[in-house]
Design a protein around this motif. Sequence first.
Motif, PDB file in Angstrom:
ATOM      1  N   ASP A  98       0.819  -1.217   0.000  1.00 53.99           N
ATOM      2  CA  ASP A  98       0.000   0.000   0.000  1.00 53.99           C
ATOM      3  C   ASP A  98       0.853   1.268   0.000  1.00 53.99           C
ATOM      4  O   ASP A  98       0.504   2.275  -0.615  1.00 53.99           O
ATOM      5  N   ASP A 122      -6.537   6.066   3.007  1.00 53.83           N
ATOM      6  CA  ASP A 122      -7.386   5.032   3.632  1.00 53.83           C
ATOM      7  C   ASP A 122      -8.722   5.627   4.074  1.00 53.83           C
ATOM      8  O   ASP A 122      -9.788   5.075   3.790  1.00 53.83           O
ATOM      9  N   HIS A 127     -10.964   2.612   3.612  1.00 52.08           N
ATOM     10  CA  HIS A 127     -10.169   1.470   4.075  1.00 52.08           C
ATOM     11  C   HIS A 127      -9.906   1.660   5.568  1.00 52.08           C
ATOM     12  O   HIS A 127      -8.817   2.077   5.971  1.00 52.08           O
ATOM     13  N   SER A 137      -7.460   3.938  10.288  1.00 52.51           N
ATOM     14  CA  SER A 137      -7.137   3.572   8.913  1.00 52.51           C
ATOM     15  C   SER A 137      -6.469   2.206   8.909  1.00 52.51           C
ATOM     16  O   SER A 137      -5.823   1.790   9.887  1.00 52.51           O
ATOM     17  N   THR A 139      -3.889   1.347   7.396  1.00 49.98           N
ATOM     18  CA  THR A 139      -2.438   1.526   7.554  1.00 49.98           C
ATOM     19  C   THR A 139      -2.068   1.689   9.024  1.00 49.98           C
ATOM     20  O   THR A 139      -1.104   1.086   9.514  1.00 49.98           O
TER      21      THR A 139
END
Lengths: 150, 508
Positions: A98, A122, A127, A137, A139
């Motif tokens: 990502d 995100d 996401h 998020s 991440t």
Amino acid sequence: MSDDLPRVDFPEEGSRGPSDESRIAGVSRRRFMASVGTLAGLVLLPACGPSQESLALGRRLIEVLPTGDAWRRVGEIYLQSDPPESGVEALIDSLLSDLGWDPAAGTAEELETQVTKRVRRDFHEGHTVEVQGWVLSATEVRLAAIAAQV
Amino acid sequence: MLIETVESKSVLETDLCVVGGGAVGLSIARLLADSGLEVTLLEGGGRTYDEASQELYVGLAEGTVLPYKSAYLTTSRLRYLGGSTNHWQGWCRPLDPVDFEPRSWVPESGWPITAETLQAYDDRAAELAEIGPFRAPQAGQDEEGTTARERWRRLFPPGTGFETSLIHISPPTKFGERYAPELERAEDCRLHLNASVVEIVTDEHGGRVEHVEVVGGDGQRYKVRARAFVLATGAIENARLLLASNRHEAGGVGNRNDLVGRYYMDHPFLDAAFVVLPHRRRVMHQYAQDIERPSGEQVRAIIRPDDELQRTEKLLNSLAVLQLVEPRDAPDLARDVKAISQDLTELVSRSKDETPRAAYFAFARLAGEQVPNPDSRVMLGDETDALGMPRPHLDWRLGEQDAESVRRTMSLLAARLGWSFRGRLRLLVNAEDPWPNATGSNHHLGTTRMSDDPRRGVVDADCRVHGVSNLWVGGSSVFATGGASNPTFSLLSLTVRLAEHLRGVLTR
């Protein structure tokens, strides 16, 4: 959650799409592993659990986070929920894919930039993951889960 | 003038009879004081709170979120001069333009008037609520009177889907104390206290009100005849009185389409989310407490999904204020999420050479719109009160769309906070528990909703009851949809408009 924000200009987002990032990140991680192996010589990998290289890479990733303990605690809570993605290597793979950040060539500053960009993205694209109701998020959660295991 | 005593079996004649001495009734009487019309104002209670009067509000209440059950009927309103303005919070904010629009995703939405129609009366409504000129922006202010300095302090810049808007804080004006004295001095106003209207009596066809039956403070009964009548007793009592006035038609007055009492609404109020917000103190506090503007006006900032986001995401309207929480009282993980948020803010700030900000914890306290629902309604109960009137039976129902809209709004807010590095949000609502800690807002809406179509509404665009030539309804019972704003300000704008309309009708 599938939040799209059609009216909002997404700031500071480069033109590179997710598919490009995945390709670049995938190649980069393999190249990084190779470089670590070359530098460290032949390493015997344990029969199970993350490799030393993965742990080293994980630690390098979370070094950019000033308050590691908080990330670790969130990661532990996340991992207790038995998520589909929990192993360090899988988390690193997804994260690098990502981020589009090359561990072999990328700097810490570049990693910071990529992390913040990806977190923005995100949230922009939905996401997100709920951890005890907190909307984070993907991440952030991957970094937290890595922090909890390295 | 104050009418001290009325003989039993008297028949009083007047031009306009207003039933109810709350914000609407007192305002109409005041607005028409110079019209040359004789206005008779009938207030069921006295000058001050009285247990026996308040007991007449007792009834049965049930619903989706009524933690205090039937007490809702007696704690959310007051039966004496000034009505519920004797305990209101004073928050004034007009309904939003989107509230008046037909919205494909909101069944039964759409008013026969627009926001602009009401805005013409906002300044006079503001005078009544004593919040000063409302729509007269000064140099450097936007249409809401917001200065550039104030805009700088907003949580969300324009175009992000969420916006800051202002609630204007009334003293709060207690309409009885504030306006009754001048009505008592007015020659053409007849103010009756302890005058409970127990029936609206129409001609045998139900097309015209002939008189109202009144029970006085000593139990004496008398009639008031008028050229026109205004019902202004609140959404629950308006419906109750119309339903109970069934001398000629079984369903009551104005109820040929079985709509009276239906579409009851309130604003469900709940802690919908917990937020961590890295911002400056002065930014945060305007959402959590009343602040004084440079003009001296008291305001409170609220966060809301703007009209366009509501349209694109098919949301119901809502607004949220913040309740700040001390860090030691923050729930599990809050401090960790705060640290994560601040880490990322710091990374972003570093590249922008900005100093990281402090962070605050707060509950996002949301008041939401509900979809008009014909099964959410005021009915007549089986028991009767001391005056022989059927007690009210309220069934206030919320639906799945109401809950889903709250969840979706908070999810979108979480996304906005996240991508803008303005904070993080914990959802406190979910599909399994859609209304945790929810209550009503004591905003009684609907029951005589406005529509041009008699099959869809009880009153027309002028607030006149369909099919009854001389009966009008005032107050938030005419709201076709409820929006999210506290209703008092918009009901005052409607009242000013109604008074102008009645002046025209009765002085022609």
